[in-house]
Scaffold this active site. Structure first.
Site, PDB file in Angstrom:
ATOM      1  CB  CYS A 150      46.719  42.608  47.200  1.00  0.00           C
ATOM      2  SG  CYS A 150      47.712  44.044  47.613  1.00  0.00           S
ATOM      3  CB  CYS A 153      45.398  46.142  47.807  1.00  0.00           C
ATOM      4  SG  CYS A 153      46.804  45.652  46.836  1.00  0.00           S
ATOM      5  CG  ASP A 154      42.022  44.317  48.889  1.00  0.00           C
ATOM      6  OD1 ASP A 154      41.831  45.476  48.484  1.00  0.00           O
ATOM      7  OD2 ASP A 154      42.155  43.345  48.131  1.00  0.00           O
TER       8      ASP A 154
END
Ligand code: NAP
Length: 339
Positions: A150, A153-154
């Site tokens: 992701c 997200c990261d």
């Protein structure tokens, strides 16, 4: 003795609480959300078990640029919130809970979560799909420590670092472009010498100064200590192996449908997707409908998943009205033969 508190049935000490829904929807991605909207507008009081992540895979992306009605694109989180609000406006209820077990051999269908037992007259399975894993040494060990599925997200953790993106489809290229916001260098590692992604994404990626490509190559191992430090690569044409120092590994190599819940109870196709036996959303069990990526290996767009969600709710309505018509006829027959 049955005790009913606020629509929740408890059958006595030690039992899990029970609740009945006319339409129960499992999953809260675009398919589940749209099914909830349509079923709520049909006054079927749908209940949605959202799973742990509201919005499904959409929640893993940053913005959606190809959902009609939003010419400038829309933030994925905002689109999810809007879906939910619209469904709630007509009476849909969302419960943050995870379905752990279903029994489709009896009607009403039974759906269990960790703390509840639900029964449902009609069931819509919209459990989506999960990222496919590379299945190489180091992948599991370094997930969350340099291996990610992701970018939204990261990505931030890789500010001014070097990352690779594995895959050659729309997801890989779109997420590689997103990662250029943070990373110093993004290298797309693809197993062939041609991308699968849409031409306009390819064009953007080829023109981007921070993106480069390693063709005909697979990752055979992810290496590191506390965090990822390198990947081992193999050229599939020459067989040559080498180690490449890297800070992050983003994997976008497709998806696997989330069908564990219904395995052995619904027919699946050869790839493991829920088999549609008639029309767009009917499964092998009457009254159980499937919508979105759990049953769609082909289109897999927010708009097509939403479309399937709408269709599933409409079919659920047809199923329920046919059922009550049949029940009415049966009751009439009993009353006539008794008189
Ligand atoms: P995908 O289209 O199935 O592509 C997967 C990619 O990973 C392919 O390039 C494939 O290589 C590669 N791959 C598969 N298994 C691999 C393995 N074991 N090792 C190395 N590489 C592997 O998946 P996706 O990119 O996630 O897209 C899924 C669907 O969502 C598509 O229909 C796509 O159009 C859609 N989507 C659309 C958008 C958008 O419209 N903006 C964005 C994201 C996704 P090969 O090419 O050699 O098969």
């Amino acid at each position: 003795m049955e005790l009913k508190i606020g629509g929740v049935l408890s059958t006595g000490a030690g039992d899990t609480a029970q609740e009945h829904a006319k339409v129960l929807i499992i999953g809260s991605g675009p398919a589940g959300m749209t099914a909830a909207l349509y079923a709520a507008r049909d006054e079927l009081s749908p209940l949605v078990l959202t799973g742990m992540d509201l919005g499904g895979q959409v929640a893993l992306t940053e913005s959606i640029e190809n959902y009609p009605g939003f010419p400038e694109g829309i933030a994925a989180q905002e689109l999810i919130e809007r879906f939910k609000k619209q469904a709630e406006r007509f009476g849909a209820r969302f419960v943050m809970d995870v379905a752990t077990e279903v029994d489709l051999s009896q009607h009403p269908f039974v759906v269990k979560t960790y703390g509840m037992t639900y029964t449902a007259d009609a069931l819509i399975i919209a459990t989506g799909a999960s990222p496919r894993k590379l299945e190489v040494p180091g992948e599991q060990e370094f997930t969350g420590r340099g291996v990610s599925y992701c970018a939204t997200c990261d990505g931030w953790f890789f500010k001014d670092k070097k990352v690779i993106v594995v895959g050659g489809g729309d997801s890989a290229v779109e997420e590689a472009l997103f990662l250029t916001r943070y990373a110093e260098k993004v290298t797309i590692v693809h197993r062939r010498d041609q991308l699968r992604a849409q031409p306009f994404l390819q064009k953007k990626a080829f023109a981007h100064p921070k993106i480069d490509f390693i063709w005909d190559t697979v990752v055979t191992e992810i290496l590191g200590d506390d965090a990822v430090k390198a990947v081992r690569l193999r050229n599939v044409k020459t067989g040559e192996e080498r180690e490449m120092p890297i800070d992050g590994v983003f994997i976008f190599i497709g998806h696997i449908p989330n069908t564990d819940l219904v395995k052995g109870q619904l027919e699946l196709d050869e790839r493991g997707y829920i088999k549609i036996v008639e029309g767009w959303v009917k499964t092998s069990v009457p009254g159980v409908f499937a919508a979105g990526e759990v049953a769609d290996p082909v289109y897999r767009q927010v708009i097509t998943s939403a479309g399937m969600g709408a269709a599933a709710a409409i079919e659920a309505r047809h199923f329920l009205s046919n059922q009550s018509e049949m029940e009415g006829k049966a009751q009439l027959q009993v009353a006539t033969s008794a008189s």
